[in-house]
Design a protein around this motif. Structure first.
Motif, PDB file in Angstrom:
ATOM      1  N   UNK A 295       0.756  -1.170  -0.028  1.00  0.00           N
ATOM      2  CA  UNK A 295      -0.008  -0.061  -0.149  1.00  0.00           C
ATOM      3  C   UNK A 295       0.952   1.287   0.119  1.00  0.00           C
ATOM      4  N   UNK A 296       0.489   2.188  -1.051  1.00  0.00           N
ATOM      5  CA  UNK A 296       1.228   3.236  -1.081  1.00  0.00           C
ATOM      6  C   UNK A 296       0.010   4.386  -0.644  1.00  0.00           C
ATOM      7  N   UNK A 297       0.105   4.985   0.418  1.00  0.00           N
ATOM      8  CA  UNK A 297      -0.770   5.896   1.180  1.00  0.00           C
ATOM      9  C   UNK A 297      -0.664   7.463   0.324  1.00  0.00           C
ATOM     10  N   UNK A 298      -1.743   7.581  -0.239  1.00  0.00           N
ATOM     11  CA  UNK A 298      -2.192   8.911  -0.837  1.00  0.00           C
ATOM     12  C   UNK A 298      -3.310   9.424  -1.152  1.00  0.00           C
ATOM     13  N   UNK A 299      -4.070  10.100   0.086  1.00  0.00           N
ATOM     14  CA  UNK A 299      -5.337  10.267  -0.159  1.00  0.00           C
ATOM     15  C   UNK A 299      -5.803  11.085  -1.275  1.00  0.00           C
ATOM     16  N   UNK A 300      -7.022  11.018  -1.827  1.00  0.00           N
ATOM     17  CA  UNK A 300      -7.510  11.940  -2.912  1.00  0.00           C
ATOM     18  C   UNK A 300      -7.314  13.452  -2.391  1.00  0.00           C
ATOM     19  N   UNK A 301      -6.828  14.213  -3.450  1.00  0.00           N
ATOM     20  CA  UNK A 301      -6.493  15.619  -3.011  1.00  0.00           C
ATOM     21  C   UNK A 301      -5.026  15.769  -2.572  1.00  0.00           C
ATOM     22  N   UNK A 302      -4.500  15.103  -2.157  1.00  0.00           N
ATOM     23  CA  UNK A 302      -3.210  15.149  -1.644  1.00  0.00           C
ATOM     24  C   UNK A 302      -2.130  15.691  -2.845  1.00  0.00           C
TER      25      UNK A 302
ATOM     26  N   UNK B 156       1.881   7.790  -6.998  1.00  0.00           N
ATOM     27  CA  UNK B 156       1.280   6.752  -8.163  1.00  0.00           C
ATOM     28  C   UNK B 156       2.730   6.310  -9.003  1.00  0.00           C
ATOM     29  N   UNK B 157       3.331   7.240  -9.306  1.00  0.00           N
ATOM     30  CA  UNK B 157       4.644   6.825 -10.229  1.00  0.00           C
ATOM     31  C   UNK B 157       5.338   5.971  -9.566  1.00  0.00           C
ATOM     32  N   UNK B 158       5.647   5.908  -8.081  1.00  0.00           N
ATOM     33  CA  UNK B 158       6.331   5.156  -7.338  1.00  0.00           C
ATOM     34  C   UNK B 158       5.808   3.704  -7.124  1.00  0.00           C
ATOM     35  N   UNK B 159       4.257   3.805  -6.918  1.00  0.00           N
ATOM     36  CA  UNK B 159       3.766   2.567  -7.161  1.00  0.00           C
ATOM     37  C   UNK B 159       3.672   1.934  -8.447  1.00  0.00           C
ATOM     38  N   UNK B 160       3.880   2.552  -9.416  1.00  0.00           N
ATOM     39  CA  UNK B 160       3.783   2.014 -10.925  1.00  0.00           C
ATOM     40  C   UNK B 160       5.233   1.286 -11.034  1.00  0.00           C
ATOM     41  N   UNK B 161       6.241   1.814 -10.412  1.00  0.00           N
ATOM     42  CA  UNK B 161       7.646   1.409 -10.569  1.00  0.00           C
ATOM     43  C   UNK B 161       7.628  -0.002  -9.870  1.00  0.00           C
ATOM     44  N   UNK B 162       7.092   0.139  -8.684  1.00  0.00           N
ATOM     45  CA  UNK B 162       6.932  -1.102  -7.773  1.00  0.00           C
ATOM     46  C   UNK B 162       6.539  -2.224  -8.487  1.00  0.00           C
ATOM     47  N   UNK B 163       5.099  -1.973  -9.035  1.00  0.00           N
ATOM     48  CA  UNK B 163       4.323  -3.051  -9.723  1.00  0.00           C
ATOM     49  C   UNK B 163       5.099  -3.694 -10.787  1.00  0.00           C
TER      50      UNK B 163
END
Length: 352
Positions: A159-166, A173-180
């Protein structure tokens, strides 16, 4: 020779199990002689005892069908008779040596009497109260979760925490995409996913377990992480699959499915017979308990529990006696049934 000796020994033991006498019969022999208790022509005389044709036939018919088929010739019947004679000779010699009063013999006799009492009281003469349709239906309704269950899946996530509006949501999201992408490259490494979850996941509840969320229904996943997460996890087809990046109101998830339990839907009519058997066994157990309690109330029973502390016994005593742990060496277990009448759906896990 060894094979023949073993065969003869086995046959003598088999005859022993068939010809063993009850305590009442032994007393009758002493008082009035065995011959008066038997019918049919005498086929063998062994000291003060006899074996009659009726007795011989009855003991043959006690054998299993495939064993009885052996005794289709006079020679084979003589073989069976010889075994009974051997057993009777051994029994008479044991009697002469006073072994009828041996504590082990008396204990074995007592066990046999208790077993016969149990059979006559609870298996033969006591049919027990009828299990009603209402009782079976009530049991089903009270335990419906054992018969009707939704599908459950086991999954893990990073889980990569980043609430909507942050403001930093796009960067996360970029970090999570790389992790995937990295997890898909490392799919052959069975520890890669859990290692990254332990070091990077923002879900404190699951990161120590390598991101494991355990088995959850779709509704439970929705409640915890939202419908996007639940739909994505349930949609994964093969155990071990890594899904696409999931975007939720709370942030981003790299997900993997690790197990699945199929839905269980067993209507009342399909399990009615099992429920009836269980309730019947439970009723028999209650009857047994009441029977024993009645015996206690009518007996002069004294228990001195303070003396129990004086007993020292090894933990492997029952195993040495060839008995399962937890089973009394003296008293048969009360009639009872299993704790559950259903087998939970088997969970599928990734191969290790």
């Amino acid at each position: 020779m060894i094979k023949n000796a073993l065969t003869i020994a086995a046959m003598v033991l088999a005859a022993a199990s068939l010809a063993a006498c009850s305590p009442e019969a032994s007393q009758e022999k002493k008082e009035s002689g065995a011959t008066a208790q038997k019918t049919g022509e005498v086929v063998a005389v062994i000291g003060n005892d006899v074996i009659t044709l009726d007795e011989l036939k009855a003991k043959m018919e006690e054998q299993a069908p495939f064993i009885r088929a052996r005794y289709d010739t006079t020679e084979r019947k003589r073989e069976f008779l010889d075994n009974l004679v051997r057993f009777e000779l051994l029994a008479q010699e044991a009697q002469k040596r006073g072994l009828a009063d041996d504590p082990d013999v008396q204990a074995a006799m007592k066990k046999t009497m208790v077993q016969k009492l149990m059979r006559s009281e609870f298996d033969e003469s006591k049919a027990g109260p009828e299990v009603t349709e209402a009782a079976m239906r009530a049991f089903y309704d009270e335990n419906v979760n054992d018969f009707v269950k939704p599908e459950r899946v086991r999954s893990s996530h990073i889980f990569f925490a980043a609430a909507k509006g942050d403001a930093g949501r796009a960067k996360v999201k970029t970090e999570a995409t790389r992790a995937l992408a990295e997890m898909r490259k490392s799919a052959a490494d069975k520890n890669a996913f859990s290692n990254l979850a332990k070091t990077r996941s923002d879900d404190d509840a699951s990161k120590r377990a390598g991101g494991d969320l355990s088995f959850k229904t779709k509704e439970e996943l929705t409640e915890a992480w939202g419908p996007e997460f639940a739909n994505a996890v349930v949609a994964l087809a093969e155990i071990g699959d890594i899904g696409n990046l999931v975007e939720s109101d709370k942030g981003f998830h790299v997900i993997r499915i690790t197990g699945r339990q199929n839905a269980l839907d067993r209507p009342f009519d399909s399990v009615k017979g099992q429920i009836e058997s269980r309730l019947s066994r439970e009723q028999r157990t209650k009857s047994f308990d009441a029977f024993v309690e009645n015996l206690k109330s009518n007996a002069k029973l004294e228990i001195h529990e303070e003396l129990l502390a004086k007993i020292e016994i090894g933990t492997d005593t029952q195993q040495q006696m060839g008995m399962p742990t937890g089973i009394s060496p003296l008293i048969p277990a009360a009639p009872s049934g299993p704790k559950s009448v259903v087998i939970p759906a088997k969970a599928t896990e990734p191969k290790k």
